[in-house]
Enzyme design. Structure first.
Site, PDB file in Angstrom:
ATOM      1  N   ASP A  20      15.045  39.945-101.470  1.00  0.00           N
ATOM      2  CA  ASP A  20      14.871  40.504-100.143  1.00  0.00           C
ATOM      3  C   ASP A  20      15.594  39.562 -99.179  1.00  0.00           C
ATOM      4  O   ASP A  20      15.752  38.374 -99.470  1.00  0.00           O
ATOM      5  CB  ASP A  20      13.372  40.573 -99.824  1.00  0.00           C
ATOM      6  CG  ASP A  20      13.105  40.935 -98.385  1.00  0.00           C
ATOM      7  OD1 ASP A  20      13.552  42.012 -97.949  1.00  0.00           O
ATOM      8  OD2 ASP A  20      12.467  40.129 -97.692  1.00  0.00           O
ATOM      9  N   ASP A  70      15.171  39.270 -95.221  1.00  0.00           N
ATOM     10  CA  ASP A  70      14.394  38.694 -94.132  1.00  0.00           C
ATOM     11  C   ASP A  70      13.035  38.200 -94.613  1.00  0.00           C
ATOM     12  O   ASP A  70      12.266  38.952 -95.198  1.00  0.00           O
ATOM     13  CB  ASP A  70      14.208  39.726 -93.014  1.00  0.00           C
ATOM     14  CG  ASP A  70      15.545  40.208 -92.466  1.00  0.00           C
ATOM     15  OD1 ASP A  70      16.433  39.363 -92.263  1.00  0.00           O
ATOM     16  OD2 ASP A  70      15.696  41.425 -92.258  1.00  0.00           O
TER      17      ASP A  70
END
Length: 180
Positions: A13, A15
């Site tokens: 991922d 952020d």
């Protein structure tokens, strides 16, 4: 995954996992790496394992970000961490009903397809429950790296957690057949 083989790909991922979460960030100058991100990604690459990014970017659907801004931030992340083999980004909003927005499996499946690997041989590392849910929905292994934004119930529901990103990578590389 077989207990004797390392994963064929690791998807991160963006952020809150690779970079500090700045909500709806379209400014490359605001990109700041999470602690140990550089070492963690380098450890995976050192084994010849492709790395990719799977990221929801609903700011595009909301009119807060442009695709160009999202791509500029991607380029900054790559300037700091090196090139990723694949970027799979969902520009849709939470109510758009797409199949790519995590926790749906679409981003993970698309990244695996572009890399030419089976989802069952892939690991997704993220900081919230939807990252792990997307991994599981795709048939991949998911590892949660909780941070201040991770809800306690997400941590409790995760099969595998690590205290930080480097710990998640070591977990993945030392126990490639861990629970899913």
């Amino acid at each position: 995954m077989s207990a004797t083989r390392v994963p064929e790909a690791v998807l991160f991922d963006r952020d809150g996992t690779l970079v500090v979460d700045v909500p709806y960030n379209g400014d490359p100058a605001r990109v700041e790496l999470m602690p140990s991100a550089r070492v963690a990604v380098a450890a995976v690459r050192s084994l010849g394992i492709p790395v990719g990014v799977v990221s929801n970017q609903s700011g595009v659907a909301r009119g807060i970000l442009t695709r160009r801004q999202v791509e500029a931030v991607q380029r900054r992340v790559e300037a700091l961490l090196g090139p990723f083999a694949v970027w799979a980004v969902c520009p849709h909003g939470p109510d758009d009903g797409c199949g790519c927005r995590k926790p749906a499996p679409g981003l993970v499946l698309a990244a695996c397809e572009r890399l030419g690997v089976q989802a069952a041989r892939c690991v997704v590392i993220g900081d919230i429950g939807s990252d792990v849910a997307a991994a599981h929905a795709a048939g991949a292994r998911g590892v949660l790296v909780p941070n201040a934004m991770t809800r306690p119930e997400e941590t409790a529901a995760a099969d595998e957690t690590a205290a930080d990103l480097l710990g998640a990578v070591w977990l993945v590389l030392s126990s490639p057949g861990g629970p899913r």
